[in-house]
Design a protein around this motif. Structure first.
Motif, PDB file in Angstrom:
ATOM      1  N   GLY A  25       0.812  -1.216   0.000  1.00  0.00           N
ATOM      2  CA  GLY A  25       0.000   0.000   0.000  1.00  0.00           C
ATOM      3  C   GLY A  25       0.842   1.261   0.000  1.00  0.00           C
ATOM      4  O   GLY A  25       0.384   2.331  -0.388  1.00  0.00           O
ATOM      5  N   ARG A  26       2.083   1.117   0.431  1.00  0.00           N
ATOM      6  CA  ARG A  26       3.000   2.267   0.390  1.00  0.00           C
ATOM      7  C   ARG A  26       3.278   2.733  -1.026  1.00  0.00           C
ATOM      8  O   ARG A  26       3.762   3.849  -1.241  1.00  0.00           O
ATOM      9  CB  ARG A  26       4.336   1.883   1.031  1.00  0.00           C
ATOM     10  N   LEU A  27       3.017   1.859  -1.979  1.00  0.00           N
ATOM     11  CA  LEU A  27       3.334   2.179  -3.374  1.00  0.00           C
ATOM     12  C   LEU A  27       2.135   2.745  -4.126  1.00  0.00           C
ATOM     13  O   LEU A  27       2.215   3.001  -5.320  1.00  0.00           O
ATOM     14  CB  LEU A  27       3.816   0.912  -4.100  1.00  0.00           C
ATOM     15  N   ARG A  28       1.037   2.942  -3.420  1.00  0.00           N
ATOM     16  CA  ARG A  28      -0.198   3.396  -4.068  1.00  0.00           C
ATOM     17  C   ARG A  28       0.024   4.699  -4.808  1.00  0.00           C
ATOM     18  O   ARG A  28       0.838   5.531  -4.413  1.00  0.00           O
ATOM     19  CB  ARG A  28      -1.292   3.568  -3.014  1.00  0.00           C
ATOM     20  N   SER A  29      -0.724   4.858  -5.876  1.00  0.00           N
ATOM     21  CA  SER A  29      -0.628   6.079  -6.669  1.00  0.00           C
ATOM     22  C   SER A  29      -0.819   7.290  -5.794  1.00  0.00           C
ATOM     23  O   SER A  29      -1.773   7.375  -5.026  1.00  0.00           O
ATOM     24  CB  SER A  29      -1.690   6.075  -7.763  1.00  0.00           C
TER      25      SER A  29
ATOM     26  N   HIS B  49      -1.997   2.926 -12.949  1.00  0.00           N
ATOM     27  CA  HIS B  49      -0.822   2.925 -12.068  1.00  0.00           C
ATOM     28  C   HIS B  49      -0.400   1.498 -11.724  1.00  0.00           C
ATOM     29  O   HIS B  49       0.784   1.161 -11.727  1.00  0.00           O
ATOM     30  CB  HIS B  49      -1.144   3.706 -10.794  1.00  0.00           C
ATOM     31  N   VAL B 147      -2.055  -2.973  -3.824  1.00  0.00           N
ATOM     32  CA  VAL B 147      -1.432  -1.647  -3.859  1.00  0.00           C
ATOM     33  C   VAL B 147      -2.488  -0.554  -3.891  1.00  0.00           C
ATOM     34  O   VAL B 147      -2.467   0.388  -3.098  1.00  0.00           O
ATOM     35  CB  VAL B 147      -0.493  -1.510  -5.076  1.00  0.00           C
TER      36      VAL B 147
END
Lengths: 345, 187
Positions: A25-29, B49, B147
């Motif tokens: 989730g740290r990589l979320r847009s 993304h 993500v």
């Protein structure tokens, strides 16, 4: 175990999936706060770009431009017709082959709002900042054009080194770094940022405001300020100060040990001499209350407290009093800076 | 003369927007409605993304996502079936990522994906590296879920896949991911 949690996070939590959510989730847009800049000619749409600046851009080149901004925050759309040109800064490769986004730069190119200019170990680039100056991007650097409009040009230096020469009135050129924001106050300077967000600002002409939240440093020509990845701007010091003096400033600014910081402060106060006024002025608001009087006295030995300002005001860190004393240093007018920040920040 | 229009904040995980249909939005975009394009971006940026993140180094993901929307904006009038927008822009994203890898000779496997001293970041990148090596269908679906925080239904709605296909991709992808990570305790 059923897949309800995997499907839509309902049902009994799956520890593995929760762990993956936390990690990935740290990589979320994060570009929701960005802006789209859309321009088109009369017949067809030509260019779409986003920016992430907080300042909304009026069309630069033509009243017919379309500027559209999309964001996680509320955004603004400007619609007109027919748009013609697209905002960008010309870029020229000085050495090697810098990249703009994923495209290697052959000779020259354009850096559009939202795009990133990347130099490797053997490349350098020169960027024309509208009509107000130029920026040289040294090797191993990553800079992004955040926004550009009349009177407001904003870069983001993620890492590496840039050298800016700005001839515009103060406040028009801003460089964001991970740990501080440098605001040109009519100057030339070099700004370096390491991968961890720490860095160094060295000013060669004019002065620069360097700030992180409420912590700010005014760095005049001939002086530098370190940037700490957590604390932001350090106390400015003139570059011709000896190593011991500069080390003491760094210790006072960034060392976590109170004893070492106290010793460093004593060393600084013991060595004050002409030229240290800039450092002392910054220390006024950075030392604890018990030490403030000693710093004020040391500064008063260099530059007298201006008329209309009392020592008590200074010790209370009255902003107007401190600004008046800064103005008395003869390096620039803080009043202008306060007004600019009020209007633009 | 400029007109200033306010756009709503992009929701984190709420995707449905009533009552306008996707077809109406696409038609509005094709006719030059900037507001409609902003809404389209808000609805599909996570899909794009996730696809790009699964293929290219993180440092260039934002630029490529931007390029994908640029292409979509310019070419949207070529889209004959507005309902196919999700699959269409997903294809643009995959093609753009492929072009990027083809044009970047020094993309020796995702060279920038080096963690700093942060152990959590190191684990994140290690997991991302494993996900990136999964088959396309699993990789993209899992990245959208893990993500971007999309639910299975949202993934189906955005990609145009059936919910059943998404469920299979999630289930099999997760099973394979657990195996490759050596996480076998909760299967």
């Amino acid at each position: 175990m059923n897949d309800d949690y995997l499907w839509d996070a309902s049902g009994p939590p799956d520890p593995d999936i929760q762990r993956l959510e936390r990690l990935l989730g740290r990589l979320r847009s994060t570009r929701n706060a960005g802006e789209f800049r859309v321009k088109a000619d009369a017949a067809d749409l030509a260019v779409v770009r986003w920016t992430s600046a907080r300042f909304l851009a009026p069309a630069l080149a033509a009243a017919a431009a379309i500027v559209m901004m999309v964001g996680a925050t509320w955004s603004t759309v400007r619609v007109a017709s027919p748009p013609s040109t697209f905002s960008y800064w010309p870029v020229a490769a000085i050495e090697g082959r810098p990249r703009i986004g994923s495209t290697a730069l052959a000779g020259s190119g354009r850096l559009a709002v939202g795009q990133t200019l990347v130099t490797d170990a053997v490349s350098r680039a020169r960027v024309e900042v509208g009509t107000i100056g130029e920026v040289t991007v040294d090797p191993d650097s990553r800079v992004r054009l955040v926004s550009t409009r009349d009177g407001h040009h904003r870069f983001a230096l993620a890492s590496g080194t840039l050298r800016a020469v700005i001839t515009a009135p103060p406040g028009q050129f801003v460089v964001e770094t991970p740990s501080a924001t440098a605001i040109d106050l009519g100057c030339a300077y070099t700004l370096h940022v390491d991968e961890d967000g720490s860095g160094l600002l060295r000013v060669t002409a004019g002065w620069v405001s360097l700030q992180l939240a409420a912590r700010e440093s005014f760095v005049p020509a001939g002086a530098s300020a370190r940037i700490d990845s957590a604390l932001g701007p350090g106390t400015p010091r003139y570059d011709d100060e000896d190593r011991e003096y500069q080390d003491a400033i760094d210790t006072f600014d960034f060392d976590e040990d109170p004893g070492r910081r106290a010793s460093a402060l004593r060393a600084l106060l013991a060595r004050t001499h002409s030229g240290d006024a800039v450092t002392l002025w910054h220390l006024l608001s950075r030392v604890g209350e018990p030490d403030r009087a000693a710093v004020a006295d040391a500064l008063a030995d260099q530059v007298a407290i201006p008329a209309g300002v009392t020592r008590d005001q200074v010790l209370r860190l009255d902003r107007d009093a401190l600004d008046a004393w800064w103005n008395a240093l003869g390096l620039g007018d803080a009043t202008w800076w306060r007004k600019w920040r009020l209007e633009n920040w | 003369m400029d007109h200033v229009l306010e756009l709503p904040r992009v929701p984190v995980v709420t995707w449905r927007r009533e009552p306008e249909t996707l077809a109406e939005t696409i038609r509005a975009v094709a006719s030059g409605d900037q507001d409609a394009f902003a809404r389209l971006y808000a609805d599909y940026v996570r899909l794009v993304h996730a696809i790009v993140l699964g293929r290219v180094p993180r440092r260039d993901v934002d630029d490529l996502v931007q390029d994908v929307f640029l292409t979509a904006y310019v070419r949207v009038r070529e889209l004959r079936d507005p309902a196919a927008f999700g699959g269409w822009i997903a294809a643009i994203a995959r093609n753009r990522a492929t072009d990027y890898l083809r044009q970047s000779p020094r993309q020796e496997p995702l060279p920038e994906e080096v963690a700093g001293g942060d152990p959590i970041e190191a684990e994140t990148l290690a997991v991302l590296d494993v996900v990136r090596k999964l088959p396309d269908a699993y990789r993209e679906t899992l990245l959208m879920r893990l993500v971007e925080g999309m639910s299975g239904n949202e993934i189906a709605e955005r990609t145009g896949l059936t919910p059943a296909s998404v469920r299979v991709n999630l289930h099999r992808g997760m099973k394979l991911l657990r195996q490759r990570l050596g996480w076998t305790g909760h299967e």
